[in-house]
Design a protein around this motif. Structure first.
Motif, PDB file in Angstrom:
ATOM      1  N   ILE A  81       0.841  -1.206   0.000  1.00 23.24           N
ATOM      2  CA  ILE A  81       0.000   0.000   0.000  1.00 23.24           C
ATOM      3  C   ILE A  81       0.876   1.256   0.000  1.00 23.24           C
ATOM      4  O   ILE A  81       0.604   2.209  -0.738  1.00 23.24           O
ATOM      5  N   LEU A  82       1.925   1.262   0.801  1.00 20.65           N
ATOM      6  CA  LEU A  82       2.811   2.424   0.834  1.00 20.65           C
ATOM      7  C   LEU A  82       3.525   2.616  -0.507  1.00 20.65           C
ATOM      8  O   LEU A  82       3.733   3.761  -0.937  1.00 20.65           O
ATOM      9  N   ALA A  83       3.878   1.541  -1.187  1.00 27.23           N
ATOM     10  CA  ALA A  83       4.491   1.645  -2.515  1.00 27.23           C
ATOM     11  C   ALA A  83       3.504   2.274  -3.500  1.00 27.23           C
ATOM     12  O   ALA A  83       3.883   3.115  -4.333  1.00 27.23           O
ATOM     13  N   GLU A  84       2.230   1.898  -3.383  1.00 28.99           N
ATOM     14  CA  GLU A  84       1.204   2.485  -4.254  1.00 28.99           C
ATOM     15  C   GLU A  84       1.068   3.983  -3.977  1.00 28.99           C
ATOM     16  O   GLU A  84       0.953   4.782  -4.899  1.00 28.99           O
ATOM     17  N   MET A  85       1.116   4.363  -2.708  1.00 31.23           N
ATOM     18  CA  MET A  85       1.029   5.785  -2.357  1.00 31.23           C
ATOM     19  C   MET A  85       2.231   6.560  -2.908  1.00 31.23           C
ATOM     20  O   MET A  85       2.080   7.693  -3.385  1.00 31.23           O
TER      21      MET A  85
END
Length: 158
Positions: free
Chosen positions: A52-56
């Motif tokens: 999720i943090l990579a997507e952000m």
């Protein structure tokens, strides 16, 4: 139908209804708890959190790509469009269903709206909207990003 069959049927239907209610509850609330700072803490396994943090980060890079392109003396609209399109709905389809199940509904709605808006932003760039119009679109999107970050944080789940 005998009494025993009727009881079994009612018990089965009751369990089915309860299962649907619990699944619906988790679809709306996700796997969350109250965070120490008052935000809702979304409980994810470390690998899920990293995804999720990579997507952000990809979303932030897309915004940066659009802003950088518009800031050039001769704006490169193809680069701006490509940056926006890279963070559109196509990016969202890669999120695993297991992660989506753990996210609260409002988090999912905000995230999907950002991806849809990135596609709309790419379309607006192709239609040659003015840099001011594009920045207004970005402003609306980043306002939702900051709202989401004000509401949620990630915690350690299983």
């Amino acid at each position: 139908m005998g009494s025993r069959s009727r009881t079994l049927c009612l018990a089965t239907m009751g369990l089915w209804v309860m299962t649907l209610a619990v699944a619906g509850w988790f679809f709306v609330t996700g796997w969350t708890t109250k965070g120490a700072d008052g935000r809702t803490e979304i409980l994810l396994a470390p690998v899920e959190r990293d995804q999720i943090l990579a997507e952000m980060r990809q979303l932030l890079k897309a915004v940066d790509g659009v802003v950088r392109s518009l800031g050039e003396e001769q704006p490169n609209l193809q680069q701006a469009e490509a940056a926006a399109r890279a963070a559109g709905m196509q990016m969202a389809v890669d999120t695993s269903p297991a992660i989506m199940a753990k996210l609260p509904l409002s988090f999912k709605q905000m995230g999907l709206s950002i991806h849809k808006d990135m596609d709309a932003l790419a379309d607006a760039i192709v239609k040659k909207e003015t840099p001011q119009q594009i920045l207004q679109r970005l402003s609306s999107m980043t306002a939702r990003c900051t709202t989401c970050h004000d509401l949620y944080q990630f915690g350690a789940g299983k």
